[in-house]
Design a protein around this motif. Structure first.
Motif, PDB file in Angstrom:
ATOM      1  N   ARG A 150       0.857  -1.180   0.000  1.00 29.84           N
ATOM      2  CA  ARG A 150       0.000   0.000   0.000  1.00 29.84           C
ATOM      3  C   ARG A 150       0.901   1.241   0.000  1.00 29.84           C
ATOM      4  O   ARG A 150       1.669   1.466   0.929  1.00 29.84           O
ATOM      5  CB  ARG A 150      -0.903   0.004   1.229  1.00 29.84           C
ATOM      6  N   LEU A 151       0.802   2.027  -1.061  1.00 26.27           N
ATOM      7  CA  LEU A 151       1.664   3.197  -1.233  1.00 26.27           C
ATOM      8  C   LEU A 151       0.801   4.458  -1.245  1.00 26.27           C
ATOM      9  O   LEU A 151      -0.089   4.609  -2.095  1.00 26.27           O
ATOM     10  CB  LEU A 151       2.447   3.087  -2.541  1.00 26.27           C
ATOM     11  N   LEU A 152       1.043   5.357  -0.299  1.00 25.19           N
ATOM     12  CA  LEU A 152       0.301   6.612  -0.229  1.00 25.19           C
ATOM     13  C   LEU A 152       1.021   7.674  -1.040  1.00 25.19           C
ATOM     14  O   LEU A 152       2.162   8.029  -0.759  1.00 25.19           O
ATOM     15  CB  LEU A 152       0.164   7.069   1.228  1.00 25.19           C
ATOM     16  N   GLN A 153       0.333   8.208  -2.055  1.00 26.33           N
ATOM     17  CA  GLN A 153       0.873   9.282  -2.883  1.00 26.33           C
ATOM     18  C   GLN A 153      -0.003  10.519  -2.747  1.00 26.33           C
ATOM     19  O   GLN A 153      -1.030  10.501  -2.058  1.00 26.33           O
ATOM     20  CB  GLN A 153       0.934   8.824  -4.345  1.00 26.33           C
ATOM     21  N   ALA A 154       0.412  11.592  -3.383  1.00 24.92           N
ATOM     22  CA  ALA A 154      -0.317  12.853  -3.239  1.00 24.92           C
ATOM     23  C   ALA A 154      -1.771  12.734  -3.676  1.00 24.92           C
ATOM     24  O   ALA A 154      -2.654  13.408  -3.135  1.00 24.92           O
ATOM     25  CB  ALA A 154       0.389  13.948  -4.046  1.00 24.92           C
ATOM     26  N   ASP A 155      -2.035  11.874  -4.652  1.00 26.87           N
ATOM     27  CA  ASP A 155      -3.402  11.741  -5.167  1.00 26.87           C
ATOM     28  C   ASP A 155      -4.152  10.566  -4.561  1.00 26.87           C
ATOM     29  O   ASP A 155      -5.209  10.180  -5.043  1.00 26.87           O
ATOM     30  CB  ASP A 155      -3.386  11.621  -6.685  1.00 26.87           C
ATOM     31  N   GLY A 156      -3.609   9.955  -3.509  1.00 24.48           N
ATOM     32  CA  GLY A 156      -4.307   8.873  -2.839  1.00 24.48           C
ATOM     33  C   GLY A 156      -3.475   7.610  -2.729  1.00 24.48           C
ATOM     34  O   GLY A 156      -2.280   7.599  -3.027  1.00 24.48           O
ATOM     35  N   GLU A 157      -4.117   6.548  -2.298  1.00 24.63           N
ATOM     36  CA  GLU A 157      -3.427   5.285  -2.065  1.00 24.63           C
ATOM     37  C   GLU A 157      -3.376   4.446  -3.342  1.00 24.63           C
ATOM     38  O   GLU A 157      -4.333   4.398  -4.099  1.00 24.63           O
ATOM     39  CB  GLU A 157      -4.138   4.496  -0.964  1.00 24.63           C
ATOM     40  N   ARG A 158      -2.251   3.801  -3.538  1.00 26.55           N
ATOM     41  CA  ARG A 158      -2.049   2.943  -4.704  1.00 26.55           C
ATOM     42  C   ARG A 158      -1.553   1.591  -4.219  1.00 26.55           C
ATOM     43  O   ARG A 158      -0.738   1.505  -3.299  1.00 26.55           O
ATOM     44  CB  ARG A 158      -1.030   3.587  -5.640  1.00 26.55           C
ATOM     45  N   LEU A 159      -2.040   0.525  -4.843  1.00 29.95           N
ATOM     46  CA  LEU A 159      -1.598  -0.823  -4.509  1.00 29.95           C
ATOM     47  C   LEU A 159      -0.567  -1.295  -5.529  1.00 29.95           C
ATOM     48  O   LEU A 159      -0.786  -1.172  -6.737  1.00 29.95           O
ATOM     49  CB  LEU A 159      -2.775  -1.794  -4.488  1.00 29.95           C
ATOM     50  N   ILE A 160       0.547  -1.822  -5.031  1.00 27.58           N
ATOM     51  CA  ILE A 160       1.592  -2.373  -5.894  1.00 27.58           C
ATOM     52  C   ILE A 160       1.641  -3.867  -5.632  1.00 27.58           C
ATOM     53  O   ILE A 160       1.960  -4.302  -4.524  1.00 27.58           O
ATOM     54  CB  ILE A 160       2.953  -1.723  -5.603  1.00 27.58           C
TER      55      ILE A 160
END
Length: 251
Positions: A229-239
């Protein structure tokens, strides 16, 4: 000369894996490569192959893995395997090894054993199909004694830093039965039941990280399938691709 407790390992594991065999070879190109060759040739009996020295050892993304007699533990386990979902298997394997060997071992997504931001070991999982059945080969490499950091992107750790009396044979005997039980449980239930235990050892959680394909953000832990789970400026992304390399971002 390394003393291998092959008979003790066989006695502990064979009740869990009927037909199980243990082989120790003084030298081979790669224990994973050899067991994949056998699987593709239809040899599907559960096999533990220990290599005292590998001439073409490899890790994830094709990276070379060096091994020296006594200084490292390199082995592969092959067995018929048909989980409902393969997602998170490398995390489950890493968790089993870490819990078996020492409380001070952390886990770096998706397949590394770490101690204080230094790499203790790695995991390489491959699958083959033989006779209509799927076969998994789980390869594990662990530094037992200190090694040179020359040419390595991450400084190496050694198991003897945590367990001073450790030998390759003792480590293998300690981790094998729990590893087989973990693989069997994963085959039936997947990664989700292991998620809380993984997060207790997650060395990336809460840290700024960057990936090999240019992503940056804060690691929030892992999801129920083992995705990062990666939190970026535009929200959470799953890798969820095991082909992506992840590193902490230097502060």
């Amino acid at each position: 000369m390394e003393l291998w407790p092959a008979e003790s390992i066989w006695e502990a594991v064979s009740p869990l894996l009927p037909g199980f065999t243990v082989e120790v070879l003084p030298e081979i190109d790669s224990s994973n490569t050899e067991l994949m060759r056998r699987a593709r040739a239809g040899q599907t009996e559960p096999t533990l192959l220990v290599a005292e020295r590998q001439t073409a050892g490899r890790g994830r993304l094709g990276r070379p893995w060096q091994s020296a007699v006594g200084d490292s533990l390199t082995f592969s386990l092959s067995l018929p395997y048909a989980p409902r979902d393969w997602s998170g298997l490398s995390l489950a394997v890493g968790l089993s090894v870490a819990e078996s060997l020492h409380p001070g071992i952390g886990l770096k997504w998706p397949n590394d054993l770490w101690v204080a931001d230094c790499k203790l070991g790695g995991i390489l999982i491959e699958a083959a199909t033989a006779g209509g059945r799927s076969q998994v080969v789980v390869g594990i490499g662990i530094n037992i004694r200190p090694r040179s950091a020359e040419g390595l992107s991450t400084p190496p750790a050694a198991l003897t830093e945590l367990w001073p009396q450790a030998t390759a044979g003792q480590a293998l005997l300690r981790l094998m039965p729990p590893l087989v039980r973990t693989l069997q449980d994963f085959e039936q239930r997947g990664f989700a039941p292991l998620q809380p235990r993984f997060e207790a050892r997650d060395v990336l959680r809460g840290r700024e990280v960057h990936t090999g394909d240019g992503l940056r953000g804060q690691a929030l832990g892992v999801g129920p399938t083992g995705a990062l789970r990666l939190l970026q400026a535009d929200g959470e992304r799953l890798i969820d691709s095991s082909e992506v390399s992840v590193r902490p971002t230097p502060q």
